[in-house]
Write an enzyme that holds these catalytic residues in place. Sequence first.
Site, short mmCIF file in Angstrom:
data_model
loop_
_atom_site.label_atom_id
_atom_site.label_comp_id
_atom_site.label_asym_id
_atom_site.label_seq_id
_atom_site.Cartn_x
_atom_site.Cartn_y
_atom_site.Cartn_z
CG HIS A 141 63.91 -73.66 -58.27
ND1 HIS A 141 65.28 -73.71 -58.46
CD2 HIS A 141 63.37 -74.70 -58.98
CE1 HIS A 141 65.55 -74.75 -59.25
NE2 HIS A 141 64.43 -75.36 -59.58
CB CYS A 198 70.85 -40.10 -69.28
SG CYS A 198 70.00 -41.66 -69.06
N GLY A 252 66.60 -33.26 -71.99
CA GLY A 252 66.62 -34.53 -71.26
C GLY A 252 68.04 -34.94 -70.88
N GLY A 253 69.03 -34.23 -71.44
CA GLY A 253 70.42 -34.46 -71.06
C GLY A 253 71.11 -35.58 -71.82
C1 FAD Z 1 78.22 -43.70 -73.71
C2 FAD Z 1 77.76 -43.55 -72.28
C3 FAD Z 1 76.97 -44.52 -71.71
C4 FAD Z 1 76.51 -44.40 -70.40
N1 FAD Z 1 75.75 -45.38 -69.85
C5 FAD Z 1 75.27 -45.23 -68.61
C6 FAD Z 1 74.40 -46.21 -68.04
O1 FAD Z 1 74.06 -47.21 -68.66
N2 FAD Z 1 73.92 -46.00 -66.79
C7 FAD Z 1 74.27 -44.89 -66.06
O2 FAD Z 1 73.80 -44.75 -64.92
N3 FAD Z 1 75.11 -43.96 -66.56
C8 FAD Z 1 75.61 -44.10 -67.82
N4 FAD Z 1 76.42 -43.13 -68.34
C9 FAD Z 1 76.72 -41.95 -67.52
C10 FAD Z 1 75.52 -40.98 -67.56
O3 FAD Z 1 75.20 -40.70 -68.90
C11 FAD Z 1 75.84 -39.69 -66.84
O4 FAD Z 1 76.28 -39.97 -65.53
C12 FAD Z 1 74.60 -38.83 -66.76
O5 FAD Z 1 74.10 -38.52 -68.04
C13 FAD Z 1 74.97 -37.54 -66.01
O6 FAD Z 1 73.99 -36.61 -66.16
P1 FAD Z 1 74.13 -35.15 -65.60
O7 FAD Z 1 72.92 -34.92 -64.80
O8 FAD Z 1 75.42 -34.90 -64.96
O9 FAD Z 1 74.10 -34.22 -66.92
P2 FAD Z 1 74.06 -34.53 -68.46
O10 FAD Z 1 73.07 -35.57 -68.79
O11 FAD Z 1 75.44 -34.68 -68.95
O12 FAD Z 1 73.43 -33.17 -69.00
C14 FAD Z 1 74.12 -31.95 -69.01
C15 FAD Z 1 73.37 -30.99 -69.91
O13 FAD Z 1 73.92 -29.69 -69.79
C16 FAD Z 1 73.93 -29.07 -71.05
N5 FAD Z 1 74.94 -27.99 -70.99
C17 FAD Z 1 76.29 -28.12 -70.88
N6 FAD Z 1 76.88 -26.92 -70.80
C18 FAD Z 1 75.88 -26.00 -70.85
C19 FAD Z 1 75.85 -24.57 -70.80
N7 FAD Z 1 76.96 -23.85 -70.66
N8 FAD Z 1 74.66 -23.96 -70.90
C20 FAD Z 1 73.50 -24.66 -71.03
N9 FAD Z 1 73.48 -26.02 -71.08
C21 FAD Z 1 74.65 -26.68 -70.97
C22 FAD Z 1 74.24 -30.20 -72.01
O14 FAD Z 1 73.82 -29.92 -73.33
C23 FAD Z 1 73.47 -31.36 -71.38
O15 FAD Z 1 72.18 -31.52 -71.91
C24 FAD Z 1 76.89 -43.24 -69.65
C25 FAD Z 1 77.69 -42.25 -70.22
C26 FAD Z 1 78.12 -42.40 -71.53
C27 FAD Z 1 78.96 -41.31 -72.14
#
Ligand code: FAD
Length: 464
Positions: free
Chosen positions: A450, A47, A44-45
């Site tokens: 309102h 987020c 699920g990443g």
């Molecule tokens: C503390 C915090 C709070 C946040 N709050 C918000 C918010 O309220 N609202 C908002 O919109 N954004 C928020 N963000 C930002 C948001 O989390 C990110 O923009 C979003 O998660 C980006 O997702 P992504 O699709 O880039 O990948 P990600 O969700 O970062 O997922 C990447 C995935 O790739 C995997 N991976 C990495 N390298 C490899 C590899 N070599 N092989 C296989 N798998 C790999 C990782 O394990 C991970 O599961 C927040 C960020 C942080 C750190």
Amino acid sequence: MEVNAQHYDDIIIGCGKAGKTLAPALVADGRKTALVERSLNMIGGGCINIACIPTKTMVASANIANTVRKSAAYGVQSNTPTVNLAEVIQRKRAVVQGMREMNLHNLETALGHELIIGTARFVAPKTIAVTTTEGNNRLLTAERFFINTGTRPLIPSIPGLTEAGFLTSESIMELEHLPEHLIVLGSGYIGLEFAQMFRRFGSGVTVIGQNEQILSQQDPDIAIAVQRLLEKDGIEFLLKAKVLRVDRTGNETILQTQVGDREISLQGSHLLVAVGRAPNTESLNLAAAGVATDTRGFIQVSDRLETNIPGIWALGDINGGPQYTHISLDDYRTIKANLIDGGDRSTRDRLVPSCLFIDPELAHVGLTETEAQQQGYAIRVAKVDASAVPRARTLGQTDGLLKAIVDADTGRILGCSLLCHEAGEVISTVQMVMQAQMPYTVLRDGILTHPTMTEGLNILFSKL
Ligand SMILES: Cc1cc2nc3c(=O)[nH]c(=O)nc-3n(C[C@H](O)[C@H](O)[C@H](O)COP(=O)(O)OP(=O)(O)OC[C@H]3O[C@@H](n4cnc5c(N)ncnc54)[C@H](O)[C@@H]3O)c2cc1C
Ligand SMILES: NC(=O)c1ccc[n+]([C@@H]2O[C@H](COP(=O)([O-])OP(=O)(O)OC[C@H]3O[C@@H](n4cnc5c(N)ncnc54)[C@H](O)[C@@H]3O)[C@@H](O)[C@H]2O)c1
């Protein structure tokens, strides 16, 4: 042990918002698709596991503590709240686990065994090696690759920092005892959300910023309004500060800082480092695929998200765009439109809304006043205090500022910043008017219920 390469039509590396949404769509399009995610705990990443969802779950606890603490002002007597951080963390874990299980179920349903848990790295163009948690290697090849590997906390090189130890946005959400005094290095999104959360849990909190202004991308009036209301909560700020050295003595972390020509020493029980994010590109060995990165290591992409190598795309934080989950989702929409639906969608000129989840929230969409001026627009600016909104008064949520920037020639809204209760919800109304390319008068003259916070838009736009 290496085995013969398995071939796919499409491989997605990383299970972020874009990747996990794209995988079922590619399968539905008849493509033989694999999704490689390095950890079962990250299904699920970021987020849902270590970012938006856990932080906002904990912000909810902090806001409950604050409501109880202030209850007498509403005519409700209660005892001073005691925060049990271990139970707050337990609640957070339960929310995260529920969402992770739901994501795992959805992905297993769509992909079956083609959901592969292991770390991917390129070994040749269009070929990856996947190392599983048991240490086995699998070779996979595909016609097309989609990289969605996200970011991790950026750790600055400050003398003594590694030896002294520090918290990141991940480890701070596993603390089970409340810090007596939390020092937060970084006055951006992560720093400010945790600063207010831990202050409301009961910690002393000091935020260190390297610039004169917190939230450097915002207009100064908005940033100052945010700082003032966090100061009202009891948070201290040390701005324009450079950390020279970090030491750990007994139970104290000591930061030696330079502020102008003065050296200031700061002590706290815990230090959170929140100074931005580093891309997860190194372990991918992109050189083997010939994929180009920028100087910070983010993958360079076109406005259709394709890298310099045809057939390899990069989605989400890793492509150096705005770091929000809803942008990662929009990257998925771009890919789906172009590769599945036969459309022609680009990331150019998209509106990027955002919300800083402090209380009250700071939501923003479009240009700031500074950006609009820099881009040469003739502008009109409307501003009103949150206390002017009747709903804010009924709720006792009168701190804040509403601001809109309008194109003087066309009457179109160029940007809006709302620092008020439920700003994250209200900003969507402004965004829809901007997207529909309607004039600001729609919000000035539209009949809005309102008393709601959205009704504040009637008031804001009548200031023009
Ligand atoms: C503390 C915090 C709070 C946040 N709050 C918000 C918010 O309220 N609202 C908002 O919109 N954004 C928020 N963000 C930002 C948001 O989390 C990110 O923009 C979003 O998660 C980006 O997702 P992504 O699709 O880039 O990948 P990600 O969700 O970062 O997922 C990447 C995935 O790739 C995997 N991976 C990495 N390298 C490899 C590899 N070599 N092989 C296989 N798998 C790999 C990782 O394990 C991970 O599961 C927040 C960020 C942080 C750190
Ligand atoms: N509510 C949300 O949507 C939300 C919440 C958290 C994070 N995020 C996303 O994650 C991104 C990363 O958040 P972040 O807070 O780490 O980064 P950020 O870019 O928002 O803020 C980092 C801050 O650290 C400062 N800084 C950099 N180096 C420093 C140093 N050596 N000493 C002191 N200060 C230093 C910068 O000037 C900046 O103000 C955000 O930009 C945002 O896109 C979003």
